[in-house]
Design a protein around this motif. Structure first.
Motif, mmCIF file in Angstrom:
data_model
loop_
_atom_site.group_PDB
_atom_site.id
_atom_site.type_symbol
_atom_site.label_atom_id
_atom_site.label_comp_id
_atom_site.label_asym_id
_atom_site.label_seq_id
_atom_site.Cartn_x
_atom_site.Cartn_y
_atom_site.Cartn_z
ATOM 1 N N TYR A 3 0.836 -1.197 0.000
ATOM 2 C CA TYR A 3 0.000 0.000 0.000
ATOM 3 C C TYR A 3 0.871 1.247 0.000
ATOM 4 O O TYR A 3 0.612 2.194 -0.725
ATOM 5 C CB TYR A 3 -0.924 -0.015 1.220
ATOM 6 N N ARG A 35 -8.560 6.001 2.650
ATOM 7 C CA ARG A 35 -8.115 4.658 2.299
ATOM 8 C C ARG A 35 -8.451 4.315 0.860
ATOM 9 O O ARG A 35 -8.335 3.177 0.450
ATOM 10 C CB ARG A 35 -8.720 3.647 3.267
ATOM 11 N N TYR A 128 -9.078 -1.359 1.517
ATOM 12 C CA TYR A 128 -9.021 -0.119 0.750
ATOM 13 C C TYR A 128 -10.157 -0.105 -0.268
ATOM 14 O O TYR A 128 -10.706 -1.141 -0.615
ATOM 15 C CB TYR A 128 -7.676 0.000 0.016
#
Length: 146
Positions: A3, A35, A128
């Motif tokens: 990420y 996110r 996410y």
């Protein structure tokens, strides 16, 4: 790809410029929208095998608007009244572990924001959403038409 490295691809401009009506929603759901990954970063994570893509749209939306072949399907809403799927987290647990990176995809990004918040509360530490949902990802090679 993690990420953190995907954040290089994230746009830091005003994500609401094209949709000012989304401002109030964003203010209420800042944690979820923080996110959100760009469609490009999402595609890279899924394509590299670093994340599992879960399409949370209804079967009708997948048929009408297209889908991502590599995605798992766990609808966030269910039934003709479109109520929240009471089995969502049970079904999600069958396709992804709570420690894996999971990217939730809906039509415009609003439902996935709710689903991301729910997933975080349910113990999914790397949940996410895709910024703009499938509508924002139409230009990527992963989209298949029904």
């Amino acid at each position: 790809m993690s990420y953190a490295s995907a954040q290089r691809f994230k746009t830091h401009s005003n994500v609401n410029a094209d949709n000012p009506g989304r401002d109030n929603y964003v203010a209420q759901n800042t944690a979820a929208f923080e996110r959100d990954l760009t469609p490009e970063a999402s595609w890279q994570l899924v394509n590299s095998g670093a994340a599992v893509l879960v399409d949370i749209r209804t079967p009708e939306e997948r048929k009408t608007f297209g889908y991502v072949e590599e995605s798992a399907r766990v609808p966030w809403l269910t039934g003709s009244n479109k109520i929240r799927n009471p089995r969502f987290f049970l079904e999600l647990s069958k396709v992804v572990d709570k420690q894996q990176q999971v990217i939730l995809l809906c039509q415009t990004g609003k439902r996935s924001a709710d689903a991301v918040l729910g997933a975080l509360k349910a113990g999914y530490t790397q949940a996410y959403g895709v910024q703009g949902g499938i509508e924002g990802a139409r230009h990527l090679p992963w989209l298949k038409t029904a």
